[in-house]
Scaffold this active site. Sequence first.
Site, short mmCIF file in Angstrom:
data_model
loop_
_atom_site.label_atom_id
_atom_site.label_comp_id
_atom_site.label_asym_id
_atom_site.label_seq_id
_atom_site.Cartn_x
_atom_site.Cartn_y
_atom_site.Cartn_z
N LYS A 1 -2.63 5.80 -4.30
CA LYS A 1 -3.73 6.72 -4.00
C LYS A 1 -3.53 8.07 -4.68
O LYS A 1 -2.39 8.53 -4.85
CB LYS A 1 -3.84 6.95 -2.49
N HIS B 1 -7.58 9.45 -1.92
CA HIS B 1 -6.94 9.41 -0.61
C HIS B 1 -7.81 10.01 0.50
O HIS B 1 -7.91 9.44 1.60
CB HIS B 1 -5.59 10.15 -0.70
N LYS C 1 2.62 -1.24 8.93
CA LYS C 1 3.91 -0.76 8.43
C LYS C 1 4.99 -1.04 9.47
O LYS C 1 4.78 -0.83 10.67
CB LYS C 1 3.83 0.74 8.17
N SER C 2 6.13 -1.52 9.03
CA SER C 2 7.31 -1.59 9.89
C SER C 2 8.54 -1.57 9.01
O SER C 2 8.51 -2.12 7.91
CB SER C 2 7.30 -2.86 10.74
N ASP D 1 0.84 -1.20 0.00
CA ASP D 1 0.00 0.00 0.00
C ASP D 1 0.87 1.25 0.00
O ASP D 1 1.53 1.55 0.99
CB ASP D 1 -0.89 0.00 1.25
N ARG E 1 9.85 -7.34 13.05
CA ARG E 1 8.43 -6.99 13.11
C ARG E 1 7.72 -7.26 11.79
O ARG E 1 6.55 -7.66 11.77
CB ARG E 1 8.28 -5.50 13.46
N ASN F 1 4.48 -9.58 11.96
CA ASN F 1 3.16 -9.06 11.59
C ASN F 1 2.45 -9.90 10.54
O ASN F 1 1.25 -9.69 10.30
CB ASN F 1 3.28 -7.62 11.09
N ILE G 1 -2.99 -3.31 6.85
CA ILE G 1 -1.73 -3.02 6.13
C ILE G 1 -0.72 -2.42 7.10
O ILE G 1 -0.33 -1.26 6.97
CB ILE G 1 -2.00 -2.07 4.95
N TYR H 1 3.28 9.74 -0.43
CA TYR H 1 4.36 9.12 0.35
C TYR H 1 5.72 9.31 -0.35
O TYR H 1 6.76 9.01 0.25
CB TYR H 1 4.12 7.62 0.58
N LEU I 1 -2.17 -0.93 13.75
CA LEU I 1 -1.51 -1.14 15.05
C LEU I 1 -1.53 0.14 15.89
O LEU I 1 -0.74 0.27 16.84
CB LEU I 1 -0.05 -1.57 14.84
P1 NDP Z 1 0.74 1.20 11.93
O1 NDP Z 1 -0.44 1.05 12.82
O2 NDP Z 1 0.98 0.21 10.87
O3 NDP Z 1 2.00 1.31 12.90
C1 NDP Z 1 3.29 1.53 12.43
C2 NDP Z 1 4.18 1.78 13.65
O4 NDP Z 1 4.12 0.65 14.52
C3 NDP Z 1 5.62 2.00 13.29
O5 NDP Z 1 6.12 2.97 14.20
C4 NDP Z 1 6.27 0.65 13.53
O6 NDP Z 1 7.61 0.81 13.93
C5 NDP Z 1 5.43 0.10 14.68
N1 NDP Z 1 5.29 -1.36 14.62
C6 NDP Z 1 5.07 -2.12 13.52
N2 NDP Z 1 4.99 -3.40 13.83
C7 NDP Z 1 5.17 -3.49 15.17
C8 NDP Z 1 5.22 -4.57 16.06
N3 NDP Z 1 5.08 -5.81 15.63
N4 NDP Z 1 5.43 -4.30 17.38
C9 NDP Z 1 5.58 -3.03 17.81
N5 NDP Z 1 5.53 -1.96 16.99
C10 NDP Z 1 5.34 -2.19 15.67
O7 NDP Z 1 0.66 2.70 11.36
P2 NDP Z 1 0.73 3.43 9.96
O8 NDP Z 1 0.22 4.80 10.24
O9 NDP Z 1 2.03 3.31 9.29
O10 NDP Z 1 -0.38 2.70 9.06
C11 NDP Z 1 -0.10 1.58 8.25
C12 NDP Z 1 -0.30 1.90 6.78
O11 NDP Z 1 -1.61 2.42 6.54
C13 NDP Z 1 0.61 3.03 6.28
O12 NDP Z 1 1.94 2.62 6.10
C14 NDP Z 1 -0.10 3.41 5.01
O13 NDP Z 1 0.18 2.47 3.99
C15 NDP Z 1 -1.55 3.33 5.45
N6 NDP Z 1 -2.09 4.64 5.89
C16 NDP Z 1 -3.08 5.20 5.13
C17 NDP Z 1 -3.63 6.42 5.48
C18 NDP Z 1 -4.72 6.99 4.65
O14 NDP Z 1 -5.06 8.16 4.84
N7 NDP Z 1 -5.29 6.25 3.73
C19 NDP Z 1 -3.18 7.17 6.65
C20 NDP Z 1 -2.15 6.49 7.41
C21 NDP Z 1 -1.65 5.26 7.02
P3 NDP Z 1 8.88 0.43 13.00
O15 NDP Z 1 8.58 0.80 11.60
O16 NDP Z 1 9.96 1.27 13.60
O17 NDP Z 1 9.13 -1.04 13.18
#
Ligand code: NDP
Length: 272
Positions: free
Chosen positions: A76, A109, A230-231, A46, A236, A240, A228, A51, A191
């Site tokens: 998007k 978006h 992100k890490s 995604d 992780r 995930n 979806i 981005y 998450l």
């Molecule tokens: P997430 O809920 O996916 O959380 C990401 C955060 O959680 C990062 O800081 C990551 O750290 C941490 N993390 C990931 N896995 C773990 C784990 N197993 N244990 C502990 N911490 C963890 O948030 P996002 O906001 O990134 O949302 C995910 C996706 O949704 C985005 O990447 C994007 O593609 C989409 N999105 C869409 C939006 C929209 O308007 N349509 C808006 C926001 C997001 P680290 O990376 O350091 O491991």
Amino acid sequence: MVHVPTISLNQGNAIPQLGYGVFKVDPKEAERAVGMAFEAGYRSIDTAMIYRNEEGVGAAIKASGIERDELFITTKLWNDDQGYDSTLTAFDASLKRLGLEYVDLYLIHWPKPSLDKYLDTWRAFEKLKQDGRVRAIGVSNFKIPHLERLLDATAIVPAVNQIELHPSLPQNELHDFHETHGIVTEAWSPLAQGELDAPVIVALAEKHGRTPAQVVLRWHMQRGIVAIPKSITPSRIAENIDLFDFALDDDDMQQMRELDTGRRIGPDPDNF
Ligand code: NDP
């Protein structure tokens, strides 16, 4: 190889229930990050024009050697590009950056009601779908009134609505509306951006011998929602997607319901 279940979309294709999100993944890091996700078994990615990492995603796709029809690529349309002609131009640019001939899912978006352009934008999306350049068209951050207006005025029902959704914001009403209209719910920030310390989540993780993130992602899977996460951390990324050999029971799912506070992390789509 992990087997990720898919959910059929109302426009003929199917989306993997778990994908990999790349919001805030540095454009220079994106190729490597997406490459790690492919290695771990993710096939759905995604991204979004805003981005600024579509090129990195495209490079990872090319380098992976994975057959195109095994992948599910979402991007998007950004707010500034809403409108009929500007949408078509922006889509061409996204596709070029991705180095693809089609995307699997293209999303508006944000509705941006103050612009009042999402109906014209959607008509351009319908053209892209008819021309075979996108396999499915959908929206993101639409609330019920935005969806009602779209459904009343246009021909194709969105395949997906990608919305903020996590344990404190389970979006029950919107999810029910989607089910009534054959729209798949996709969770962004599944998450809660890593905020996983609620005692209920920690206790369920202990009970199942899993991590808090796995409990939350499993909860999404059992609600029939696409997630979806992100890490950029290799362990992780692997954690995930390792969700398909355990299950929360009815009592666990009930306890998760108690985390609903209605608190958003991101902006309210009415004013953003
Ligand atoms: P997430 O809920 O996916 O959380 C990401 C955060 O959680 C990062 O800081 C990551 O750290 C941490 N993390 C990931 N896995 C773990 C784990 N197993 N244990 C502990 N911490 C963890 O948030 P996002 O906001 O990134 O949302 C995910 C996706 O949704 C985005 O990447 C994007 O593609 C989409 N999105 C869409 C939006 C929209 O308007 N349509 C808006 C926001 C997001 P680290 O990376 O350091 O491991």
